[in-house]
Design an enzyme around this catalytic site. Structure first.
Site, short mmCIF file in Angstrom:
data_model
loop_
_atom_site.label_atom_id
_atom_site.label_comp_id
_atom_site.label_asym_id
_atom_site.label_seq_id
_atom_site.Cartn_x
_atom_site.Cartn_y
_atom_site.Cartn_z
CG HIS A 171 -1.95 -1.04 1.24
ND1 HIS A 171 -1.69 -2.31 1.68
CD2 HIS A 171 -3.25 -1.02 0.86
CE1 HIS A 171 -2.82 -3.03 1.58
NE2 HIS A 171 -3.76 -2.27 1.08
CG ASP B 158 -3.96 -5.81 -4.38
OD1 ASP B 158 -5.07 -5.32 -4.09
OD2 ASP B 158 -3.17 -6.21 -3.51
#
Length: 361
Positions: free
Chosen positions: A187, A259
């Site tokens: 992230h 993702d």
């Protein structure tokens, strides 16, 4: 094909996030123009601190409006819903413990989870996590993994997937080819794993291979660089990983989904011309742009869609590649149930709460 049609064509490959508990004007425009094949929900899409019937009615209306503006009868309504720290929904939706605690209850928990997801109109869960809990210092996976050994992880993820399937929920394995040994959070930055292909075969690939044999229909990529396998591109953009390993060696024939493209590991890459074409050519079929990490604006989503259209025009992305990807998505969508948002009886939540407690003993 006009420019508008090319943008809308990208919607056949797009799972997008919306801004809140109601649709903004920007949401409405994007849903109408891009017509995404699916949406991904987060905590911001649910009212919190209000009674169950109140937040459920609010979410029902959001669900209805998404269908209205996309003008799609068939859609993927999706959620990251693993238990532990990865739960987006308000109470009374059950807080099952981390995957590592489920053990022999994996299938039972997945069935219960599926019942609750169906009641929210969700038909696709971004689970199970097929990564192995091999690095205790891992900041992003850790307890989200079912076990620290390949064999026990493979067994648990297959049981969990079968439980979702039994409840009518589409499952998705993640994060291929394995995120369990990283020490960085994708992230925030691009993790690097110096594992060889043989290392992956001996450990990371085993749970994914088991799920492929169980016919799981979706495989989510990892935003991780494996320099021993592909020194230039993370798995999401790597033909060496998605084509050579996933498609050819492991024989996966389902949908490959990225993702979240808003994650910092790849977010800057996808603002560069030609990146979408590289992802398609590497083997990605479907792309998540959550709008939950990077920005609440739709600007990045439109920029990625425009890069897709430009790649088609320039010939760096062949129409045949896009058609093959779309066919895989449409084949799955045709068999994906569509659910209404409905209230569950209190007795269901009480039974599920007992199951959650049982997992911790």
């Amino acid at each position: 094909m006009s420019a508008d049609q090319q943008l809308a064509s990208f919607g056949n490959h797009l799972i997008v996030g919306v801004s809140g508990t109601t649709l903004s004007d920007e949401d409405k425009r994007a849903l109408s123009e891009l017509k995404p094949v699916g949406v991904i929900f987060f905590a911001k899409n649910f009212l919190d601190g209000v009674p169950y019937e109140v937040w459920l009615q609010s979410f029902r209306e959001l669900h209805r409006q998404i269908r209205e503006y996309t003008e799609r009868d068939l859609m993927f309504f999706t959620l990251d819903h693993e238990g532990g720290r990865v739960v987006r929904t308000p109470l009374p939706i059950t807080r099952f413990p981390h995957a590592v605690l489920l053990r022999s209850h994996s299938q039972e928990v997945a069935k219960a989870t599926g019942i609750e997801l169906k009641s929210l109109g969700i038909n696709l869960s971004w689970s199970p996590v097929a990564d192995i809990y091999s690095n205790p210092q891992n900041p992003v996976i850790g307890f989200r993994a079912f076990s620290n050994t390949p064999a026990s992880t493979a067994e648990a993820v297959c049981e969990y997937y079968q439980g979702l399937k039994a409840s009518g929920i589409v499952g998705s394995a993640k994060h291929f080819p394995g995120h369990g040994d990283t020490s960085k959070d994708s992230h925030l930055e691009l993790p690097v794993l110096n594992l060889t292909l043989e290392d992956l075969r001996q450990r990371e690939l085993i749970p994914f291979k088991a799920l492929i044999e169980a016919q799981i229909p979706i495989m989510m990529t990892a935003h991780i660089l494996f320099p021993q396998i592909d020194p230039d591109w993370p798995a999401t953009l790597s033909a060496a990983i998605l084509k050579n390993i996933l498609r050819e060696e492991l024989g996966f024939e389902g949908v490959v989904v990225s993702d979240d493209l808003d994650m910092k590991a790849v977010s800057d890459m996808f603002m560069q011309q030609g990146t979408v074409a590289r992802a398609f050519n590497a083997g990605c079929d479907l792309f998540i742009v959550s709008r939950n990490i990077h920005s609440s604006s739709m600007e990045r989503t439109y920029q990625i869609a425009a890069d897709f259209a430009e790649a088609l025009n320039q010939g760096s992305l062949a129409e045949s590649v896009v058609v093959a990807a779309r066919n895989r998505i449409e084949k799955l969508l045709a068999t994906t149930p569509q659910y209404d948002v409905e209230m569950l009886d209190k007795k269901v939540f009480l039974q599920h709460a007992e199951l959650a407690i049982a997992c911790t003993f």
